[in-house]
Design a protein around this motif. Structure first.
Motif, PDB file in Angstrom:
ATOM      1  N   GLN A 114      44.333  21.542  24.991  1.00  0.00           N
ATOM      2  CA  GLN A 114      43.590  22.798  24.851  1.00  0.00           C
ATOM      3  C   GLN A 114      42.373  22.830  25.775  1.00  0.00           C
ATOM      4  O   GLN A 114      42.041  23.881  26.322  1.00  0.00           O
ATOM      5  N   LYS A 115      41.754  21.667  25.957  1.00  0.00           N
ATOM      6  CA  LYS A 115      40.613  21.618  26.883  1.00  0.00           C
ATOM      7  C   LYS A 115      41.040  22.069  28.272  1.00  0.00           C
ATOM      8  O   LYS A 115      40.344  22.830  28.936  1.00  0.00           O
ATOM      9  N   THR A 116      42.172  21.549  28.708  1.00  0.00           N
ATOM     10  CA  THR A 116      42.652  21.909  30.042  1.00  0.00           C
ATOM     11  C   THR A 116      42.991  23.398  30.121  1.00  0.00           C
ATOM     12  O   THR A 116      42.686  24.065  31.110  1.00  0.00           O
ATOM     13  N   MET A 117      43.610  23.925  29.081  1.00  0.00           N
ATOM     14  CA  MET A 117      43.997  25.328  29.131  1.00  0.00           C
ATOM     15  C   MET A 117      42.768  26.242  29.212  1.00  0.00           C
ATOM     16  O   MET A 117      42.789  27.259  29.909  1.00  0.00           O
ATOM     17  N   ILE A 118      41.708  25.846  28.525  1.00  0.00           N
ATOM     18  CA  ILE A 118      40.483  26.654  28.596  1.00  0.00           C
ATOM     19  C   ILE A 118      39.967  26.654  30.036  1.00  0.00           C
ATOM     20  O   ILE A 118      39.621  27.700  30.596  1.00  0.00           O
TER      21      ILE A 118
END
Ligand code: TRP
Ligand code: SF4
Length: 334
Positions: free
Chosen positions: A314-318
């Motif tokens: 999720q960090k990467t997607m943000i």
């Protein structure tokens, strides 16, 4: 110092054999001491071939994970998870696909090879895009290193090309370039002396029963010059001998000499080897029994792994969505 991240994946396509163990799993186990490792069951990738009946591939997931655990992959040290439990793989793959020219995919050697060799019709959009999904797997966890076999190098090169193109359009270094980590163990030979591979039907499976393992080993081809017991042999021409590189390594020199002077027969040589293999592979059979008895055992591990993987993904997607502006407000153009 923060540990560098490593990601690797394996498709659930059947039981793991000695080739996987020596060539891949032992390497994974070592890596988890030094790196922050993510080990992924690439079940969405297996859909490229298993699309007519995905359930079959799904049933290979628990045995695969059980073999990983038996080999020493430790869920306390590494993140073990299933690709489809993290929908972000599909999401990032779709975004990256927009930055991937079709011509790059058409000239991917594994695409051409598989299409020619598989009897199944895999002329799908998803199969062509296989390396894009693999790029998403790697980039979602911002892995610096990717342990793979040589056959996967073109996919890693494609990942790097996608990164360059993506970064170029974002005018920022959103992703670093991942690097391959090639395993050093040479090709493991199968019972017929060819490369060990499920498609040749020459494997020695890790969780196989002792009886069947022993039977296969005993029937295995040896140096063809040893027709009779008293004929001297050459270990270099013997596929059985290659296993002494790992199992019963301390006997290796002595066995080679005894083979050359015909002071040992092939049966004894194999029986000696089997006693080492049996010991080392015991955890695979035991883990399999344990996991079969209690299905929640593997499920719990995968559930915990999915939670950790999800957080990282999720960090990467943000970050990706911010770079593109995909998560900004819906306002009128200025
Ligand atoms: N394509 C790999 C194989 O068949 C499996 C895989 C999927 C993978 N995603 C990955 C390997 C990411 C390394 C990194 O072997
Ligand atoms: Fe192979 Fe062992 Fe027979 Fe020599 S004695 S040919 S190494 S099986």
């Amino acid at each position: 110092m923060k540990k560098e991240r490593v990601l690797s994946g394996m498709q659930p396509t059947g039981r793991l054999h000695l080739g996987h163990y020596l060539g891949v799993l032992m390497n994974y186990v070592k890596l988890q001491e030094e790196y922050e490792c993510y080990f992924m069951v690439a079940n969405l990738h297996s859909l490229t071939v298993f699309y007519p009946n995905y359930r079959k591939a799904h049933s290979f997931i628990a045995p695969l994970v059980s073999d990983w655990l038996a080999a020493g992959i430790d869920p306390e040290k590494s993140v073990i998870f299933v690709q489809s439990d993290i929908p972000e793989h599909a999401e990032l793959s779709l975004i990256l696909s927009m930055y991937t020219p079709v011509s790059w995919l058409l000239r991917n050697p594994t695409y051409k090879e598989k299409q020619e060799n598989l009897d199944k019709d895999i002329d799908s959009h998803g199969f062509l895009g296989y390396p894009v999904l693999q790029a998403a797997d790697i980039l979602l966890y911002e892995a610096k290193l990717v342990p793979i076999g040589e056959d996967q190098l073109p996919h890693l090169e494609l990942t790097r090309e996608i990164v360059r193109r993506f970064n170029h359009y974002q005018q920022q270094e959103i992703f670093d370039l991942p690097k391959p980590l090639l395993s050093s163990f040479p090709k493991v030979l199968g019972t017929d002396g060819r490369k060990m591979s499920k498609s040749y039907g020459n494997t020695l499976d890790l969780a196989e029963s002792e009886e069947s393992f022993e039977k296969k080993l005993m029937q295995m081809k040896t140096d063809t010059a040893r027709v009779r017991r008293q004929d001297p042999g050459n270990p270099e021409n013997c596929p059985v001998f290659t296993y002494y590189d790992h199992f019963g390594q301390k006997d290796k020199n002595e066995i080679a000499k005894a083979c050359r002077t015909a002071s040992i027969g092939c049966r004894d040589c194999k029986a000696n080897l089997f006693s080492y293999m049996k010991e080392e592979l015991r955890p695979f059979r035991e883990m399999r029994q344990k996991a079969e008895k209690d299905p929640s055992f593997i499920e719990n591990i995968l559930h915990k792994g999915a939670m950790k993987a999800k957080e990282r993904a999720q960090k990467t997607m943000i970050k990706v969505k911010e770079a593109l502006g995909l998560n900004s407000r819906y306002t009128f153009p200025a």
